[in-house]
Design an enzyme around this catalytic site. Structure first.
Site, PDB file in Angstrom:
ATOM      1  N   CYS A   2       0.821  -1.218   0.000  1.00 27.60           N
ATOM      2  CA  CYS A   2       0.000   0.000   0.000  1.00 27.60           C
ATOM      3  C   CYS A   2       0.855   1.267   0.000  1.00 27.60           C
ATOM      4  CB  CYS A   2      -0.874   0.022   1.240  1.00 27.60           C
ATOM      5  SG  CYS A   2      -1.844  -1.447   1.466  1.00 27.60           S
ATOM      6  N   ARG A  27       5.067  -0.019  -6.243  1.00 29.47           N
ATOM      7  CA  ARG A  27       5.046  -0.862  -5.043  1.00 29.47           C
ATOM      8  C   ARG A  27       4.046  -2.004  -5.161  1.00 29.47           C
ATOM      9  NH1 ARG A  27       7.333   2.034  -0.711  1.00 29.47           N
ATOM     10  NH2 ARG A  27       6.193   0.770   0.767  1.00 29.47           N
ATOM     11  N   TRP A  74      -3.189  -2.626  -1.415  1.00 29.27           N
ATOM     12  CA  TRP A  74      -2.850  -4.014  -1.756  1.00 29.27           C
ATOM     13  C   TRP A  74      -3.619  -4.859  -0.752  1.00 29.27           C
ATOM     14  CZ3 TRP A  74       0.174  -8.134   0.372  1.00 29.27           C
ATOM     15  CH2 TRP A  74       0.643  -9.059  -0.560  1.00 29.27           C
ATOM     16  N   ASN A 100      -1.762   2.065   5.908  1.00 29.19           N
ATOM     17  CA  ASN A 100      -0.890   0.949   5.516  1.00 29.19           C
ATOM     18  C   ASN A 100      -0.627   0.121   6.772  1.00 29.19           C
ATOM     19  OD1 ASN A 100      -0.717   2.207   3.067  1.00 29.19           O
ATOM     20  ND2 ASN A 100       1.444   2.761   3.239  1.00 29.19           N
ATOM     21  N   GLY A 101      -0.545  -1.179   6.634  1.00 27.25           N
ATOM     22  CA  GLY A 101      -0.272  -2.029   7.795  1.00 27.25           C
ATOM     23  C   GLY A 101      -1.462  -2.921   8.089  1.00 27.25           C
ATOM     24  N   GLU A 483      21.251 -16.271  -5.053  1.00 26.41           N
ATOM     25  CA  GLU A 483      20.646 -15.043  -5.549  1.00 26.41           C
ATOM     26  C   GLU A 483      20.200 -15.210  -7.012  1.00 26.41           C
ATOM     27  OE1 GLU A 483      19.354 -12.489  -4.494  1.00 26.41           O
ATOM     28  OE2 GLU A 483      19.385 -11.027  -6.119  1.00 26.41           O
ATOM     29  N   LYS A 487      16.442 -14.518  -8.227  1.00 26.24           N
ATOM     30  CA  LYS A 487      16.085 -13.556  -9.282  1.00 26.24           C
ATOM     31  C   LYS A 487      15.220 -14.237 -10.329  1.00 26.24           C
ATOM     32  CE  LYS A 487      16.503 -10.558  -8.034  1.00 26.24           C
ATOM     33  NZ  LYS A 487      17.054 -10.163  -6.787  1.00 26.24           N
ATOM     34  N   GLU A 490      11.672 -15.098  -9.018  1.00 26.14           N
ATOM     35  CA  GLU A 490      10.920 -13.881  -8.720  1.00 26.14           C
ATOM     36  C   GLU A 490      10.317 -13.251  -9.972  1.00 26.14           C
ATOM     37  OE1 GLU A 490      12.201 -10.522  -5.522  1.00 26.14           O
ATOM     38  OE2 GLU A 490      13.764 -11.306  -6.801  1.00 26.14           O
ATOM     39  N   HIS A 506      24.007 -35.468  -2.458  1.00 25.90           N
ATOM     40  CA  HIS A 506      23.305 -35.875  -1.238  1.00 25.90           C
ATOM     41  C   HIS A 506      21.797 -35.781  -1.380  1.00 25.90           C
ATOM     42  CE1 HIS A 506      27.100 -36.215   0.848  1.00 25.90           C
ATOM     43  NE2 HIS A 506      27.438 -35.049   0.339  1.00 25.90           N
ATOM     44  N   LYS A 603       7.514  -4.349  -3.140  1.00 29.50           N
ATOM     45  CA  LYS A 603       8.902  -3.858  -3.099  1.00 29.50           C
ATOM     46  C   LYS A 603       9.438  -3.845  -1.681  1.00 29.50           C
ATOM     47  CE  LYS A 603      12.780  -2.276  -4.526  1.00 29.50           C
ATOM     48  NZ  LYS A 603      13.720  -3.326  -4.964  1.00 29.50           N
TER      49      LYS A 603
HETATM   50  C1  AGP Z   1      14.669  -8.993  -3.895  1.00 28.98           C
HETATM   51  O1  AGP Z   1      14.694  -9.197  -5.253  1.00 28.98           O
HETATM   52  C2  AGP Z   1      13.377  -9.189  -3.262  1.00 28.98           C
HETATM   53  N1  AGP Z   1      12.348  -8.413  -3.835  1.00 28.98           N
HETATM   54  C3  AGP Z   1      13.343  -9.288  -1.762  1.00 28.98           C
HETATM   55  O2  AGP Z   1      13.880 -10.523  -1.440  1.00 28.98           O
HETATM   56  C4  AGP Z   1      14.053  -8.178  -0.942  1.00 28.98           C
HETATM   57  O3  AGP Z   1      15.434  -8.259  -1.133  1.00 28.98           O
HETATM   58  C5  AGP Z   1      13.678  -8.356   0.540  1.00 28.98           C
HETATM   59  O4  AGP Z   1      12.301  -8.234   0.689  1.00 28.98           O
HETATM   60  C6  AGP Z   1      14.404  -7.389   1.439  1.00 28.98           C
HETATM   61  O5  AGP Z   1      14.096  -6.059   1.130  1.00 28.98           O
HETATM   62  P1  AGP Z   1      14.951  -4.881   1.731  1.00 28.98           P
HETATM   63  O6  AGP Z   1      16.316  -4.988   1.130  1.00 28.98           O
HETATM   64  O7  AGP Z   1      14.235  -3.631   1.292  1.00 28.98           O
HETATM   65  O8  AGP Z   1      14.978  -5.043   3.201  1.00 28.98           O
END
Ligand code: AGP
Length: 608
Positions: A2, A27, A74, A100-101, A483, A487, A490, A506, A603
């Site tokens: 949000c 966002r 959201w 928000n929250g 990572e 990526k 995601e 294993h 985000k």
């Molecule tokens: C990264 O591609 C992700 N969208 C997610 O894992 C992100 O890194 C995580 O939510 C942490 O966010 P921050 O770095 O804003 O704390």
């Protein structure tokens, strides 16, 4: 997640609110709304399921008022719908609230209010707040007191903005676990959940702390606590450019941010590499050499990609400073009643600086007397303010949900921290010089990797056709593989798993076959031969292998290769991650995904 925008001043509020909401679209959201009021009194409200553009089209010409609040929602409580969109009003339509929250005791409060005759118009937790404020307003003339009274009954997290049709000279905002920042203009004031909504209008901002409220008027603001004590706040200046919030001719923010990495890394390094003493200058750490030497362990905390960059950081600190270092997901750490040790240095990593789990971990460490530093991108964010010191990334705003430039800049910041700690321990001047030179070479080497985009895009198009992918790496390559898998899944929704190459035998080797290709992260280091053996085992099971490394192996080990320039062995992982970002991006493009706003993701995760 949000977004909140609020305006008070001499101008028509609606266009400013709509522009601010458009800036928060990145966002992720499912509905949007605005409410305005003015000297003529009465609230005007438009809210709709759908995009901000749909909302703008629905706002009538007579929607006038010089004070207003807006929201992108959201859905959490109740499906995305016009009725569940914010702002929410009380029964008499005097108060409008955006939030928000999550209000955890919303059901209980709703039942109580309903038993008192309140009729609800939505299924949201937020509407409870509007009715509670109205109930408390019966006992006071002050909007601030009514808001405090309502918040005192609420359990949960919130960033809120409240409009009162009978007090059009002010907006009241409050923060608890969900960010609120005030923007200071010329005879006008703004508030938002994210500076992205403000940078077009002002660079002077004030971040609220948890438990803090503010009265925002056209000519200024005052801040106070939930128990009505006034607080003093110093404005800070946002140095991010408005242009950073545009794609600037790129198809997506993601590829723009991947391409920005040479400049982002230059900024992370700027003024911090000290070649004379072969070390790094990091004044923000607030640690003198004696204190830096005293720590026996380093524990790094973050979520998602921030956690993976912390794994790279732990590796760098162990290698260069020979201090035992370990990374852990902040989201796990905070729930396991962690033992906080006086001789451990804790480091929290966050791009947004607002991730709730990471913030909660920092607060838990501090509550138990631990020392915690931040590696954070967003200046003035909650995590940055909560830490005892740290390193800002200066990577610039990251808009795409998938983190790329912040990930790389975080790894670079850890290299600086490791170099600094190394040089107060036993890293030799010669090794220090070697790392300084390696760091300075990074931006140009990233440019060289980015120049391979076309060929990586071609490979991505092919590999994206598989239902899943395995990512493997050993030691330095292992966080890179993690990572890389993160990526890919995601942004492309292709299932991806990462395993240490050494663990394949294993268990996961059972998955390998022609339908499951593997990305092998294989730098030219002392483990290359072992990695080649693993690749041979995959090939023997007819698994296709794409190797990312420094020199092409015998074709029997890998069908495809992405070769990158070699830096120092300790710094190579920083570069090895870049081709994997391009691979994920182009896989997502080939599969026509919503690249910058992957489904189900936000985000910054400001809720538990
Ligand atoms: C990264 O591609 C992700 N969208 C997610 O894992 C992100 O890194 C995580 O939510 C942490 O966010 P921050 O770095 O804003 O704390």
């Amino acid at each position: 997640m949000c977004g909140i925008v609020a305006y008070i001043g001499g101008k028509d509020a609606a266009p400013i609110l709509l522009e601010g909401l458009a800036r928060l679209e990145y966002r992720g959201y499912d509905s949007a709304g605005v409410a305005v009021t003015g000297k003529t009194g009465g609230l005007k409200l438009v809210k709709k399921k759908g995009r901000v553009a749909d909302l703008a089209a629905a706002v009538p010409a007579r929607f006038k008022g010089t004070v207003g609040i807006g929201h992108t929602r959201w859905a959490t409580h109740g499906e995305p719908s016009d009725a569940n969109s914010h702002p929410h009003l009380d029964g008499a339509e005097r108060f409008a609230v955006v939030h928000n929250g999550i209000i955890e005791n919303a059901e209980e409060l709703r039942a109580k209010l309903e038993s008192e005759g309140v009729v609800f118009a939505s299924e949201t937790d937020t509407e409870v707040l509007a009715h509670l404020i109205a109930a408390h307003a019966k006992e006071t003339d002050e909007l601030e007191d009514a808001v405090r009274g309502a918040l005192a009954r609420v359990v949960g997290t919130y960033g809120i903005a409240v409009l009162d049709a009978e007090r059009p000279d002010r907006i009241v905002v409050a923060r608890n676990g969900s960010p609120i920042v005030l923007g200071i203009g010329e005879k006008e004031m703004f508030a938002a959940s994210d500076v992205a909504a403000l940078v077009r209008y002002t660079r002077q901002v004030v971040h609220l702390d948890d438990g803090e409220l503010a009265t925002v008027r056209a000519d200024g603001f005052s801040t106070f606590t939930q128990d009505a004590r006034m607080t003093a706040k110093q404005p800070s200046t946002v140095d991010w450019e408005e242009a950073s919030y545009d794609t600037a001719g790129h198809a997506h923010f993601l590829i723009k941010e991947i391409s920005e990495q040479p400049a982002a890394v230059e900024r992370t390094l700027s003024g911090r590499v000290d070649e004379r003493f072969a070390t790094a200058h990091l004044g923000g750490l607030n640690l003198d050499a004696r204190e830096a030497r005293a720590f026996q362990r380093v524990k790094i905390l973050g979520c998602g990609s921030a956690y993976y960059s912390g794994e790279l950081g732990a590796q760098l600190i162990e290698e260069l400073a020979r201090i035992p270092a370990h990374a852990e997901p902040a989201s796990e750490f905070r729930y396991r009643n962690p033992v906080i040790e006086a001789d451990t240095l804790y480091i929290a990593v966050s791009q947004s600086g607002e991730t709730y789990d990471t913030l909660a971990a920092v607060q838990e460490i501090k509550r138990k007397g631990g020392r915690v530093l931040g590696v954070v991108n967003t200046v003035g964010s909650a995590i940055a303010r909560e830490c005892d010191g740290g390193v800002y990334l200066h990577a610039g705003p990251e808009i795409s949900v998938a983190s790329t430039k912040a990930f790389t800049s975080t790894a670079v910041a850890f290299a600086l921290i490791a170099l600094h700690f190394g040089r107060v321990h036993d890293l030799s001047p010669a090794d220090g010089q070697r790392i300084c030179a390696g760091l300075k070479a990074l931006p140009d080497q990233i440019r060289e990797i980015l120049a391979q985009e076309e060929s990586i895009a071609k490979l991505a198009g092919q590999y994206a056709q598989n239902a899943g992918m395995m990512f493997v790496g050993r030691v330095r390559g292992w966080p890179v593989a993690r990572e890389g898998a993160q990526k890919l899944k995601e942004v492309s929704y292709v299932h991806a798993e990462a395993y240490p190459a050494s663990e394949l035998k294993h268990g996961p080797l059972a998955l390998i076959g022609p339908e499951l290709p593997t990305v092998a992260v294989v730098p030219d280091d002392e483990l290359r031969e072992k990695n080649l053996t693993t690749m041979g085992e995959i090939r023997a099971r007819h698994g296709r292998v794409l190797m990312v490394g420094h020199s092409a192996p015998d074709p029997k080990y890998a069908e495809d290769c992405i070769l990158i320039p070699k830096n120092e062995p300790e710094l190579d992982p920083i570069l090895l991650g870049i081709p994997l970002q391009l691979l994920a991006y182009h896989a997502a493009v080939a599969l026509e995904r919503d690249v910058d706003k992957p489904r189900n993701l936000a985000k910054s995760v400001t809720v538990e």
